[in-house]
Write an enzyme that holds these catalytic residues in place. Structure first.
Site, PDB file in Angstrom:
ATOM      1  N   ASN A 106      36.354  31.395 -48.924  1.00  0.00           N
ATOM      2  CA  ASN A 106      36.784  31.886 -50.229  1.00  0.00           C
ATOM      3  C   ASN A 106      35.596  32.294 -51.081  1.00  0.00           C
ATOM      4  O   ASN A 106      35.309  33.472 -51.255  1.00  0.00           O
ATOM      5  CB  ASN A 106      37.628  30.837 -50.954  1.00  0.00           C
ATOM      6  CG  ASN A 106      38.389  31.416 -52.136  1.00  0.00           C
ATOM      7  OD1 ASN A 106      38.084  32.502 -52.629  1.00  0.00           O
ATOM      8  ND2 ASN A 106      39.395  30.708 -52.614  1.00  0.00           N
ATOM      9  N   ASP A 107      34.880  31.313 -51.615  1.00  0.00           N
ATOM     10  CA  ASP A 107      33.779  31.616 -52.534  1.00  0.00           C
ATOM     11  C   ASP A 107      32.686  32.456 -51.880  1.00  0.00           C
ATOM     12  O   ASP A 107      32.050  33.277 -52.541  1.00  0.00           O
ATOM     13  CB  ASP A 107      33.168  30.318 -53.082  1.00  0.00           C
ATOM     14  CG  ASP A 107      34.161  29.520 -53.914  1.00  0.00           C
ATOM     15  OD1 ASP A 107      35.046  30.150 -54.519  1.00  0.00           O
ATOM     16  OD2 ASP A 107      34.057  28.284 -53.937  1.00  0.00           O
ATOM     17  N   VAL A 108      32.461  32.267 -50.574  1.00  0.00           N
ATOM     18  CA  VAL A 108      31.364  32.971 -49.897  1.00  0.00           C
ATOM     19  C   VAL A 108      31.700  34.427 -49.609  1.00  0.00           C
ATOM     20  O   VAL A 108      30.859  35.167 -49.095  1.00  0.00           O
ATOM     21  CB  VAL A 108      30.964  32.253 -48.590  1.00  0.00           C
ATOM     22  CG1 VAL A 108      30.453  30.851 -48.875  1.00  0.00           C
ATOM     23  CG2 VAL A 108      32.130  32.213 -47.611  1.00  0.00           C
TER      24      VAL A 108
END
Length: 489
Positions: free
Chosen positions: A416-418
């Site tokens: 997600n964040d990456v």
């Protein structure tokens, strides 16, 4: 990439061991050294070089298994060598410890799945920290004021760092296991309190070195370390867990090195220097990968939810496994991006099978691994290796990022964040400046998550709502298996 710092320290220490072993050979001829002590010195010398070879082997996936074997044999020699030391007059408690440790260690190694490696490593750090803290306190109790200033400084540092590692690792374990919230736990004046306690700890070390008979200060240092371990890790969010794991590794290594100086045990000095030095260097690498400073990681509450979460202005386009299978059948080039969701679902074998199915269909398949994907450094690499994904199909961020624009499809599974473009174009985002995998540049993005919930950074991901994104919501393992089955028809 090899880190020169710990190798220089270890090489110097190993040279000292070799010199002492050589001295032992010469001294034995004069009747000064017993055969037991000579065997002790030789065992530590060989163990030291095996540790060096082991760490070097871990620098490349192809040699990592052999490196682990070298390190394991080195540790065995270190333990056996220590057991023949002439100062040991009774083995009753030692045997009991070996039995208990074996009964704990073997089940942990056999039964804990690879997907739980971050939690297992956090527990190992906790055990190691507690061990060196207790050794430091025992050394102080038995020798006390008789110790020199240098040895006293080593013992107090050992007790402090060991205590910090113990409770800090337990908090990290709780966050990773979900027993504690992955979000930062902060309060007003927390950083100020942490700095005051760190200053008090340093003052306590100086005090006990000057006045070794002040035992309440020594035990107070251990208690202060236990408190600091909690306070230093609680405000760190789950997104920073890879850096936290590295730092805890460094704390444990430095504590072990201090124990080596206190006990005059060269193998502890060497092993601790390698562990501590490599942990710090790896933490720096992780921080750089996230475009973050050490101070920001430790005191910046990176994982906190931003004050303004972007609204979901557009609807997502959901697809079934059959839809995803049809898209993958037509793709000539596919990049798979694994994340923590893959680890939680234990879907690495299903992902490998899907990759094999695409390759059999004539598709070029590659894996893109972000350096902080998962909850420990190299987490995704370990899982893919455990699933027998070929090393030459796995690429790091800097080697694969330019390839997304040419890819026909990207399969994001549990990340997600990456893969959040806010890191590049939203200066108000808490992850702004962190290098990310540019999956949105591919022709089609197949995005597998359990739900549209935010990641550890607590922010929405604009990739969900792009026209070229198809969300495949559900358990990572089941969805990947269903896609593979659909491709077979």
């Amino acid at each position: 990439m090899m880190a020169p710092g710990p190798f220089v320290v270890a090489a110097q220490a190993a040279h000292e061991v070799a010199a002492q072993a050589a001295h032992g050979v010469a001294a034995q001829a004069d009747g000064e050294t017993t055969p037991r002590m000579l065997l002790y010195r030789v065992a530590l010398l060989v163990a030291s070089f095996l540790f060096l070879l082991g760490l070097r082997g871990l620098s490349r996936p192809e040699t990592a298994r052999r490196g682990l074997q070298y390190a394991a044999v080195g540790m065995l020699l270190g333990v056996l060598g220590t057991l023949v030391h002439e100062d040991i007059v009774s083995y009753h408690w030692i045997i009991l410890g070996l039995v208990v440790g074996t009964l704990i260690g073997i089940p942990m190694g056999l039964w804990i799945p690879m997907t739980k490696m971050p939690e297992r490593i956090a527990l190992s750090h906790a055990f190691g920290g507690l061990a060196v803290a207790l050794v430091g306190l025992a050394e102080y109790i038995t020798k006390g004021p008789e110790m020199g200033s240098f040895a006293m400084a080593a013992v107090t540092t050992e007790a402090l760092l060991g205590s910090i590692t113990f409770t800090g690792s337990l908090v990290a374990f709780g966050k990773l296991q979900g027993l504690l919230s992955g979000k930062p736990q902060t309060f007003v004046g927390q950083n100020t309190l942490n700095f005051v306690l760190i200053g008090a700890a340093l003052a306590g070390i100086v005090t006990i070195v000057i006045q070794p008979d002040l035992s309440p200060v020594m035990f107070g240092l251990a208690g202060l370390g236990l408190l600091l371990g909690v306070l230093l890790v609680m405000p760190i969010g789950g997104a920073d867990m890879p850096v936290v794991i590295c730092l805890l590794n460094a704390y444990a290594g430095l504590a072990a090195a201090a124990a080596g100086f206190a006990l005059d045990n060269e193998v502890l000095i060497i092993c601790g220097a390698l562990d501590g030095g490599s942990g710090i260097i790896l933490a720096l690498i992780m921080s750089k990968a996230m475009n973050r400073s050490f101070y920001n990681v430790l005191f910046g509450a990176f994982g906190s939810v931003s004050a303004t979460v972007p609204g979901k202005a557009a609807a997502v386009r959901e697809g079934a496994p059959e839809d995803a299978a049809e898209l993958l059948k037509l793709a000539g080039s596919v990049i798979i991006v694994p994340g923590y969701g893959m680890a939680v679902a234990q879907a690495q074998h299903a992902v490998r099978d899907l990759a094999n199915a695409m390759a059999a269909n004539g598709t070029r398949v590659r894996f893109a691994v972000h350096p902080v994907a998962g909850r420990m450094p190299g987490h995704m690499n370990v899982l893919l290796a455990e699933a027998n994904v070929p090393y030459d199909e796995v690429f790091e961020l800097e080697d694969i990022n330019s390839e997304f624009a040419q890819a026909d499809a990207v399969y994001v599974i549990g990340a997600n964040d990456v893969v959040n473009p806010a890191a590049e174009d939203d200066k108000t985002s808490p992850i702004y400046g962190m290098p990310v995998l540019q999956v949105w540049k591919s022709a089609t993005v197949l995005f597998n998550k359990r739900s549209l919930a935010s990641g550890y950074a607590g922010i929405d991901n604009p990739v969900f709502y792009r026209d070229n994104t198809v969300m495949v919501l559900g358990d990572a393992k089941k969805m990947t298996e269903d896609i593979g089955k659909a491709m077979a028809h």
